[in-house]
Design a protein around this motif. Structure first.
Motif, PDB file in Angstrom:
ATOM      1  N   THR A 252       0.824  -1.206   0.000  1.00 45.10           N
ATOM      2  CA  THR A 252       0.000   0.000   0.000  1.00 45.10           C
ATOM      3  C   THR A 252       0.856   1.253   0.000  1.00 45.10           C
ATOM      4  O   THR A 252       0.579   2.219  -0.718  1.00 45.10           O
ATOM      5  N   LEU A 253       1.940   1.249   0.810  1.00 42.49           N
ATOM      6  CA  LEU A 253       2.822   2.407   0.860  1.00 42.49           C
ATOM      7  C   LEU A 253       3.544   2.615  -0.462  1.00 42.49           C
ATOM      8  O   LEU A 253       3.665   3.740  -0.950  1.00 42.49           O
ATOM      9  N   ALA A 254       4.030   1.522  -1.076  1.00 40.73           N
ATOM     10  CA  ALA A 254       4.728   1.646  -2.352  1.00 40.73           C
ATOM     11  C   ALA A 254       3.803   2.161  -3.448  1.00 40.73           C
ATOM     12  O   ALA A 254       4.188   2.994  -4.272  1.00 40.73           O
ATOM     13  N   LEU A 255       2.566   1.676  -3.449  1.00 44.29           N
ATOM     14  CA  LEU A 255       1.613   2.133  -4.462  1.00 44.29           C
ATOM     15  C   LEU A 255       1.265   3.602  -4.260  1.00 44.29           C
ATOM     16  O   LEU A 255       1.140   4.362  -5.226  1.00 44.29           O
ATOM     17  N   ALA A 256       1.104   4.030  -3.012  1.00 42.92           N
ATOM     18  CA  ALA A 256       0.789   5.432  -2.740  1.00 42.92           C
ATOM     19  C   ALA A 256       1.925   6.349  -3.186  1.00 42.92           C
ATOM     20  O   ALA A 256       1.692   7.429  -3.734  1.00 42.92           O
ATOM     21  N   ARG A 257       3.175   5.911  -2.979  1.00 40.63           N
ATOM     22  CA  ARG A 257       4.305   6.741  -3.404  1.00 40.63           C
ATOM     23  C   ARG A 257       4.392   6.826  -4.917  1.00 40.63           C
ATOM     24  O   ARG A 257       4.777   7.859  -5.469  1.00 40.63           O
ATOM     25  N   MET A 258       4.060   5.738  -5.609  1.00 43.79           N
ATOM     26  CA  MET A 258       4.093   5.764  -7.065  1.00 43.79           C
ATOM     27  C   MET A 258       3.016   6.676  -7.631  1.00 43.79           C
ATOM     28  O   MET A 258       3.205   7.328  -8.656  1.00 43.79           O
ATOM     29  N   GLN A 259       1.870   6.745  -6.979  1.00 46.27           N
ATOM     30  CA  GLN A 259       0.769   7.551  -7.482  1.00 46.27           C
ATOM     31  C   GLN A 259       0.911   9.025  -7.114  1.00 46.27           C
ATOM     32  O   GLN A 259       0.254   9.872  -7.717  1.00 46.27           O
ATOM     33  N   ASN A 260       1.716   9.349  -6.130  1.00 44.65           N
ATOM     34  CA  ASN A 260       1.904  10.741  -5.732  1.00 44.65           C
ATOM     35  C   ASN A 260       3.399  10.996  -5.586  1.00 44.65           C
ATOM     36  O   ASN A 260       3.957  10.926  -4.502  1.00 44.65           O
ATOM     37  N   ARG A 261       4.062  11.269  -6.680  1.00 42.42           N
ATOM     38  CA  ARG A 261       5.491  11.451  -6.680  1.00 42.42           C
ATOM     39  C   ARG A 261       5.858  12.870  -6.231  1.00 42.42           C
ATOM     40  O   ARG A 261       5.021  13.775  -6.219  1.00 42.42           O
ATOM     41  N   ARG A 262       7.136  13.050  -5.903  1.00 35.75           N
ATOM     42  CA  ARG A 262       7.600  14.356  -5.452  1.00 35.75           C
ATOM     43  C   ARG A 262       7.532  15.394  -6.565  1.00 35.75           C
ATOM     44  O   ARG A 262       7.286  16.573  -6.297  1.00 35.75           O
ATOM     45  N   LEU A 263       7.753  14.977  -7.787  1.00 36.38           N
ATOM     46  CA  LEU A 263       7.666  15.926  -8.896  1.00 36.38           C
ATOM     47  C   LEU A 263       6.253  16.468  -9.066  1.00 36.38           C
ATOM     48  O   LEU A 263       6.070  17.591  -9.527  1.00 36.38           O
ATOM     49  N   THR A 264       5.258  15.678  -8.690  1.00 35.55           N
ATOM     50  CA  THR A 264       3.881  16.171  -8.747  1.00 35.55           C
ATOM     51  C   THR A 264       3.690  17.320  -7.778  1.00 35.55           C
ATOM     52  O   THR A 264       3.072  18.343  -8.108  1.00 35.55           O
ATOM     53  N   ASP A 265       4.209  17.185  -6.550  1.00 37.43           N
ATOM     54  CA  ASP A 265       4.106  18.266  -5.577  1.00 37.43           C
ATOM     55  C   ASP A 265       4.894  19.485  -6.026  1.00 37.43           C
ATOM     56  O   ASP A 265       4.459  20.625  -5.835  1.00 37.43           O
ATOM     57  N   LEU A 266       6.052  19.262  -6.634  1.00 37.83           N
ATOM     58  CA  LEU A 266       6.833  20.390  -7.141  1.00 37.83           C
ATOM     59  C   LEU A 266       6.086  21.117  -8.251  1.00 37.83           C
ATOM     60  O   LEU A 266       6.098  22.358  -8.324  1.00 37.83           O
ATOM     61  N   GLY A 267       5.421  20.355  -9.120  1.00 41.25           N
ATOM     62  CA  GLY A 267       4.628  20.986 -10.169  1.00 41.25           C
ATOM     63  C   GLY A 267       3.481  21.813  -9.616  1.00 41.25           C
ATOM     64  O   GLY A 267       3.171  22.902 -10.139  1.00 41.25           O
ATOM     65  N   LEU A 268       2.860  21.350  -8.541  1.00 42.79           N
ATOM     66  CA  LEU A 268       1.780  22.128  -7.923  1.00 42.79           C
ATOM     67  C   LEU A 268       2.313  23.410  -7.292  1.00 42.79           C
ATOM     68  O   LEU A 268       1.642  24.450  -7.306  1.00 42.79           O
ATOM     69  N   VAL A 269       3.519  23.359  -6.725  1.00 47.30           N
ATOM     70  CA  VAL A 269       4.122  24.573  -6.168  1.00 47.30           C
ATOM     71  C   VAL A 269       4.358  25.598  -7.263  1.00 47.30           C
ATOM     72  O   VAL A 269       4.046  26.797  -7.115  1.00 47.30           O
ATOM     73  N   VAL A 270       4.910  25.155  -8.390  1.00 42.09           N
ATOM     74  CA  VAL A 270       5.157  26.068  -9.511  1.00 42.09           C
ATOM     75  C   VAL A 270       3.842  26.659 -10.022  1.00 42.09           C
ATOM     76  O   VAL A 270       3.748  27.864 -10.326  1.00 42.09           O
ATOM     77  N   LEU A 271       2.810  25.836 -10.091  1.00 42.11           N
ATOM     78  CA  LEU A 271       1.505  26.321 -10.563  1.00 42.11           C
ATOM     79  C   LEU A 271       0.936  27.370  -9.616  1.00 42.11           C
ATOM     80  O   LEU A 271       0.370  28.379 -10.059  1.00 42.11           O
ATOM     81  N   ARG A 272       1.088  27.142  -8.320  1.00 40.22           N
ATOM     82  CA  ARG A 272       0.580  28.129  -7.356  1.00 40.22           C
ATOM     83  C   ARG A 272       1.344  29.446  -7.430  1.00 40.22           C
ATOM     84  O   ARG A 272       0.766  30.526  -7.293  1.00 40.22           O
ATOM     85  N   LEU A 273       2.650  29.366  -7.654  1.00 36.44           N
ATOM     86  CA  LEU A 273       3.450  30.593  -7.731  1.00 36.44           C
ATOM     87  C   LEU A 273       3.130  31.411  -8.980  1.00 36.44           C
ATOM     88  O   LEU A 273       3.378  32.624  -9.009  1.00 36.44           O
ATOM     89  N   CYS A 274       2.574  30.755  -9.998  1.00 41.04           N
ATOM     90  CA  CYS A 274       2.224  31.491 -11.222  1.00 41.04           C
ATOM     91  C   CYS A 274       1.099  32.497 -10.996  1.00 41.04           C
ATOM     92  O   CYS A 274       0.873  33.372 -11.855  1.00 41.04           O
ATOM     93  N   ALA A 275       0.406  32.413  -9.887  1.00 36.12           N
ATOM     94  CA  ALA A 275      -0.669  33.360  -9.598  1.00 36.12           C
ATOM     95  C   ALA A 275      -0.165  34.642  -8.950  1.00 36.12           C
ATOM     96  O   ALA A 275      -0.921  35.614  -8.833  1.00 36.12           O
ATOM     97  N   LEU A 276       1.096  34.689  -8.521  1.00 34.03           N
ATOM     98  CA  LEU A 276       1.607  35.851  -7.803  1.00 34.03           C
ATOM     99  C   LEU A 276       1.606  37.147  -8.620  1.00 34.03           C
ATOM    100  O   LEU A 276       1.387  38.223  -8.048  1.00 34.03           O
ATOM    101  N   PRO A 277       1.885  37.128  -9.930  1.00 35.50           N
ATOM    102  CA  PRO A 277       1.841  38.406 -10.664  1.00 35.50           C
ATOM    103  C   PRO A 277       0.499  39.121 -10.584  1.00 35.50           C
ATOM    104  O   PRO A 277       0.446  40.344 -10.808  1.00 35.50           O
ATOM    105  N   LEU A 278      -0.559  38.401 -10.249  1.00 35.47           N
ATOM    106  CA  LEU A 278      -1.858  39.059 -10.115  1.00 35.47           C
ATOM    107  C   LEU A 278      -1.868  40.042  -8.953  1.00 35.47           C
ATOM    108  O   LEU A 278      -2.686  40.976  -8.930  1.00 35.47           O
ATOM    109  N   VAL A 279      -0.947  39.874  -7.999  1.00 29.82           N
ATOM    110  CA  VAL A 279      -0.864  40.804  -6.871  1.00 29.82           C
ATOM    111  C   VAL A 279      -0.564  42.219  -7.368  1.00 29.82           C
ATOM    112  O   VAL A 279      -1.081  43.217  -6.841  1.00 29.82           O
ATOM    113  N   LEU A 280       0.260  42.339  -8.384  1.00 31.70           N
ATOM    114  CA  LEU A 280       0.596  43.662  -8.912  1.00 31.70           C
ATOM    115  C   LEU A 280      -0.635  44.361  -9.483  1.00 31.70           C
ATOM    116  O   LEU A 280      -0.790  45.582  -9.352  1.00 31.70           O
ATOM    117  N   HIS A 281      -1.520  43.579 -10.100  1.00 32.12           N
ATOM    118  CA  HIS A 281      -2.763  44.172 -10.613  1.00 32.12           C
ATOM    119  C   HIS A 281      -3.620  44.695  -9.465  1.00 32.12           C
ATOM    120  O   HIS A 281      -4.233  45.769  -9.559  1.00 32.12           O
TER     121      HIS A 281
END
Length: 250
Positions: free
Chosen positions: A88-117
Protein backbone atom coordinates in the motif's frame (compact mmCIF):
# COMPACT_ATOMS: atom_id res chain seq x y z
CA UNK A 1 24.30 -57.17 -43.93
CA UNK A 2 23.91 -58.49 -40.38
CA UNK A 3 25.55 -61.85 -39.48
CA UNK A 4 22.67 -63.10 -37.40
CA UNK A 5 19.26 -64.34 -38.39
CA UNK A 6 16.10 -63.95 -36.38
CA UNK A 7 14.95 -67.10 -34.59
CA UNK A 8 11.67 -65.98 -33.08
CA UNK A 9 9.54 -62.91 -33.72
CA UNK A 10 6.53 -61.96 -31.64
CA UNK A 11 4.27 -59.20 -32.84
CA UNK A 12 1.18 -58.92 -30.76
CA UNK A 13 -1.06 -55.89 -30.77
CA UNK A 14 0.13 -53.10 -28.49
CA UNK A 15 3.10 -55.20 -27.29
CA UNK A 16 6.80 -54.47 -27.84
CA UNK A 17 8.55 -56.50 -30.55
CA UNK A 18 11.33 -58.79 -29.24
CA UNK A 19 13.86 -60.27 -31.68
CA UNK A 20 16.16 -63.12 -30.58
CA UNK A 21 19.45 -63.67 -32.38
CA UNK A 22 23.12 -63.35 -31.67
CA UNK A 23 22.33 -60.43 -29.36
CA UNK A 24 19.00 -59.73 -27.72
CA UNK A 25 17.46 -56.46 -28.83
CA UNK A 26 14.24 -54.83 -27.76
CA UNK A 27 12.34 -52.42 -29.99
CA UNK A 28 9.49 -50.35 -28.53
CA UNK A 29 7.08 -48.99 -31.12
CA UNK A 30 5.70 -45.49 -30.91
CA UNK A 31 2.05 -45.71 -29.90
CA UNK A 32 0.69 -42.20 -29.32
CA UNK A 33 -2.79 -43.53 -28.74
CA UNK A 34 -1.55 -45.58 -25.81
CA UNK A 35 0.43 -42.74 -24.20
CA UNK A 36 -0.69 -41.87 -20.68
CA UNK A 37 0.15 -38.79 -18.61
CA UNK A 38 1.60 -39.50 -15.21
CA UNK A 39 0.08 -37.68 -12.27
CA UNK A 40 2.98 -35.88 -10.56
CA UNK A 41 0.86 -34.23 -7.89
CA UNK A 42 2.01 -36.62 -5.13
CA UNK A 43 5.63 -35.96 -6.05
CA UNK A 44 5.10 -32.21 -6.11
CA UNK A 45 3.41 -32.20 -2.73
CA UNK A 46 5.99 -34.51 -1.17
CA UNK A 47 8.74 -33.10 1.04
CA UNK A 48 11.31 -35.24 -0.80
CA UNK A 49 10.32 -33.95 -4.21
CA UNK A 50 13.03 -32.13 -6.17
CA UNK A 51 12.76 -28.37 -6.53
CA UNK A 52 11.06 -27.08 -9.67
CA UNK A 53 12.94 -25.32 -12.41
CA UNK A 54 13.65 -21.69 -11.56
CA UNK A 55 13.71 -22.28 -7.79
CA UNK A 56 16.53 -22.63 -5.33
CA UNK A 57 16.88 -23.35 -1.65
CA UNK A 58 17.98 -20.70 0.80
CA UNK A 59 20.05 -21.28 3.94
CA UNK A 60 17.04 -22.48 5.88
CA UNK A 61 16.42 -25.24 3.33
CA UNK A 62 13.12 -23.80 2.17
CA UNK A 63 12.46 -23.53 -1.58
CA UNK A 64 12.95 -20.03 -2.88
CA UNK A 65 11.57 -18.74 -6.16
CA UNK A 66 14.19 -16.76 -8.03
CA UNK A 67 11.57 -15.25 -10.35
CA UNK A 68 9.86 -13.61 -7.39
CA UNK A 69 12.91 -11.39 -6.88
CA UNK A 70 12.90 -10.31 -10.51
CA UNK A 71 9.14 -9.83 -10.89
CA UNK A 72 7.38 -8.42 -7.80
CA UNK A 73 4.26 -10.34 -6.97
CA UNK A 74 5.28 -13.53 -8.86
CA UNK A 75 4.71 -16.57 -6.68
CA UNK A 76 2.46 -14.73 -4.22
CA UNK A 77 -1.27 -14.63 -4.03
CA UNK A 78 -2.55 -11.19 -5.24
CA UNK A 79 -4.84 -10.83 -2.27
CA UNK A 80 -2.07 -11.48 0.23
CA UNK A 81 0.34 -9.07 -1.44
CA UNK A 82 -2.15 -6.25 -1.86
CA UNK A 83 -3.25 -6.46 1.76
CA UNK A 84 0.31 -5.87 2.91
CA UNK A 85 1.16 -2.44 4.34
CA UNK A 86 4.40 -2.23 2.33
CA UNK A 87 2.47 -2.76 -0.91
CA UNK A 88 0.00 0.00 0.00
CA UNK A 89 2.82 2.41 0.86
CA UNK A 90 4.73 1.65 -2.35
CA UNK A 91 1.61 2.13 -4.46
CA UNK A 92 0.79 5.43 -2.74
CA UNK A 93 4.30 6.74 -3.40
CA UNK A 94 4.09 5.76 -7.07
CA UNK A 95 0.77 7.55 -7.48
CA UNK A 96 1.90 10.74 -5.73
CA UNK A 97 5.49 11.45 -6.68
CA UNK A 98 7.60 14.36 -5.45
CA UNK A 99 7.67 15.93 -8.90
CA UNK A 100 3.88 16.17 -8.75
CA UNK A 101 4.11 18.27 -5.58
CA UNK A 102 6.83 20.39 -7.14
CA UNK A 103 4.63 20.99 -10.17
CA UNK A 104 1.78 22.13 -7.92
CA UNK A 105 4.12 24.57 -6.17
CA UNK A 106 5.16 26.07 -9.51
CA UNK A 107 1.51 26.32 -10.56
CA UNK A 108 0.58 28.13 -7.36
CA UNK A 109 3.45 30.59 -7.73
CA UNK A 110 2.22 31.49 -11.22
CA UNK A 111 -0.67 33.36 -9.60
CA UNK A 112 1.61 35.85 -7.80
CA UNK A 113 1.84 38.41 -10.66
CA UNK A 114 -1.86 39.06 -10.12
CA UNK A 115 -0.86 40.80 -6.87
CA UNK A 116 0.60 43.66 -8.91
CA UNK A 117 -2.76 44.17 -10.61
CA UNK A 118 -4.47 44.37 -7.24
CA UNK A 119 -1.95 46.86 -5.85
CA UNK A 120 -2.25 49.00 -8.97
CA UNK A 121 -6.04 49.01 -8.73
CA UNK A 122 -6.05 49.91 -5.03
CA UNK A 123 -3.56 52.74 -5.48
CA UNK A 124 -5.43 54.14 -8.49
CA UNK A 125 -9.07 53.76 -7.52
CA UNK A 126 -10.25 56.65 -9.70
CA UNK A 127 -9.52 55.06 -13.09
CA UNK A 128 -10.66 51.66 -11.79
CA UNK A 129 -14.02 53.05 -10.64
CA UNK A 130 -14.50 54.87 -13.93
CA UNK A 131 -13.79 51.67 -15.86
CA UNK A 132 -16.26 49.66 -13.77
CA UNK A 133 -19.00 52.28 -13.87
CA UNK A 134 -20.02 51.19 -17.37
CA UNK A 135 -19.47 47.46 -16.76
CA UNK A 136 -22.74 45.47 -16.88
CA UNK A 137 -22.04 43.33 -13.80
CA UNK A 138 -20.23 45.92 -11.64
CA UNK A 139 -21.82 49.21 -12.75
CA UNK A 140 -24.37 49.33 -9.89
CA UNK A 141 -21.72 49.64 -7.18
CA UNK A 142 -18.50 50.61 -8.99
CA UNK A 143 -16.77 51.97 -5.85
CA UNK A 144 -17.30 48.80 -3.81
CA UNK A 145 -16.55 46.60 -6.81
CA UNK A 146 -13.21 48.32 -7.48
CA UNK A 147 -12.09 47.95 -3.86
CA UNK A 148 -13.32 44.34 -3.60
CA UNK A 149 -11.57 43.30 -6.81
CA UNK A 150 -8.35 45.05 -5.78
CA UNK A 151 -8.31 43.30 -2.39
CA UNK A 152 -9.16 39.96 -4.00
CA UNK A 153 -6.35 40.29 -6.56
CA UNK A 154 -3.91 40.77 -3.66
CA UNK A 155 -5.13 38.20 -1.12
CA UNK A 156 -6.12 35.28 -3.34
CA UNK A 157 -2.73 34.86 -5.09
CA UNK A 158 -0.94 35.04 -1.74
CA UNK A 159 -3.17 32.31 -0.34
CA UNK A 160 -2.53 30.16 -3.38
CA UNK A 161 1.24 30.66 -3.19
CA UNK A 162 1.28 29.67 0.48
CA UNK A 163 -1.11 26.77 -0.06
CA UNK A 164 -3.57 28.02 2.56
CA UNK A 165 -7.30 27.39 1.96
CA UNK A 166 -6.17 26.50 -1.54
CA UNK A 167 -9.36 25.04 -2.96
CA UNK A 168 -11.54 27.87 -1.64
CA UNK A 169 -9.14 30.60 -2.80
CA UNK A 170 -8.79 28.99 -6.23
CA UNK A 171 -12.56 28.66 -6.62
CA UNK A 172 -13.11 32.33 -5.71
CA UNK A 173 -10.39 33.44 -8.13
CA UNK A 174 -11.91 31.40 -10.96
CA UNK A 175 -15.35 32.89 -10.23
CA UNK A 176 -14.04 36.48 -10.20
CA UNK A 177 -12.07 35.99 -13.41
CA UNK A 178 -15.16 34.53 -15.08
CA UNK A 179 -17.26 37.49 -13.86
CA UNK A 180 -14.75 40.07 -15.14
CA UNK A 181 -14.44 38.33 -18.49
CA UNK A 182 -18.22 38.02 -18.89
CA UNK A 183 -18.64 41.67 -17.96
CA UNK A 184 -16.23 42.74 -20.68
CA UNK A 185 -17.98 40.55 -23.25
CA UNK A 186 -21.37 41.96 -22.29
CA UNK A 187 -19.89 45.45 -22.54
CA UNK A 188 -19.09 44.97 -26.21
CA UNK A 189 -15.54 43.69 -26.10
CA UNK A 190 -15.10 41.13 -28.92
CA UNK A 191 -14.06 37.59 -28.14
CA UNK A 192 -11.11 37.86 -30.53
CA UNK A 193 -8.78 40.85 -30.46
CA UNK A 194 -9.07 42.53 -33.88
CA UNK A 195 -5.39 43.55 -33.86
CA UNK A 196 -3.76 40.27 -32.76
CA UNK A 197 -6.43 37.77 -33.73
CA UNK A 198 -6.10 36.04 -30.35
CA UNK A 199 -8.53 35.82 -27.45
CA UNK A 200 -9.28 39.13 -25.83
CA UNK A 201 -8.20 39.58 -22.21
CA UNK A 202 -5.83 36.62 -22.38
CA UNK A 203 -4.04 37.80 -19.24
CA UNK A 204 -7.24 37.67 -17.22
CA UNK A 205 -8.09 34.22 -18.55
CA UNK A 206 -4.57 32.99 -17.70
CA UNK A 207 -5.10 33.66 -13.99
CA UNK A 208 -8.34 31.72 -14.11
CA UNK A 209 -6.59 28.87 -15.91
CA UNK A 210 -3.92 28.78 -13.20
CA UNK A 211 -6.47 28.56 -10.40
CA UNK A 212 -8.85 26.06 -11.98
CA UNK A 213 -6.63 22.92 -11.63
CA UNK A 214 -5.99 23.80 -7.97
CA UNK A 215 -9.72 23.55 -7.29
CA UNK A 216 -9.52 19.90 -8.28
CA UNK A 217 -6.08 18.91 -6.97
CA UNK A 218 -5.53 21.04 -3.91
CA UNK A 219 -2.16 22.48 -2.95
CA UNK A 220 -0.19 19.24 -2.62
CA UNK A 221 2.13 18.15 0.18
CA UNK A 222 4.33 21.26 0.07
CA UNK A 223 1.76 23.63 1.52
CA UNK A 224 0.26 24.97 4.71
CA UNK A 225 -2.92 23.01 4.06
CA UNK A 226 -0.96 19.75 4.18
CA UNK A 227 0.57 20.60 7.55
CA UNK A 228 -2.71 21.73 9.08
CA UNK A 229 -4.61 18.74 7.73
CA UNK A 230 -2.27 16.06 9.11
CA UNK A 231 -4.51 15.14 12.05
CA UNK A 232 -7.60 15.04 9.85
CA UNK A 233 -5.88 12.71 7.37
CA UNK A 234 -4.87 10.40 10.22
CA UNK A 235 -8.48 10.20 11.40
CA UNK A 236 -9.68 9.44 7.89
CA UNK A 237 -6.99 6.78 7.47
CA UNK A 238 -7.99 5.18 10.78
CA UNK A 239 -11.61 4.98 9.69
CA UNK A 240 -10.71 3.47 6.33
CA UNK A 241 -8.38 0.93 7.94
CA UNK A 242 -11.08 -0.03 10.43
CA UNK A 243 -13.58 -0.60 7.64
CA UNK A 244 -11.04 -2.70 5.72
CA UNK A 245 -10.29 -4.84 8.78
CA UNK A 246 -14.00 -5.34 9.43
CA UNK A 247 -14.51 -6.50 5.83
CA UNK A 248 -11.56 -8.87 6.13
CA UNK A 249 -12.88 -10.42 9.33
CA UNK A 250 -16.17 -11.25 7.65
Amino acid sequence: MSQWQPVTRRTEENEPTIVLGDEPTVGIPTLPERTELLDVTPLRDSDDAPLATGTSADQSGEPHDDAADLLPGVGDEPGEVRDDAAYTLALARMQNRRLTDLGLVVLRLCALPLVLHGVQQLTHLGPAIAALRDAPLFGHVPDLSAVALGVAWVILPLLLAAGLFTRIAAAVQVALVAAVYASHLLGGVPVLDPFTGTLALEGTLAYGAVALPLVLTGAGRVSVDHVLGASRRERVADRRASRQRSRGSR
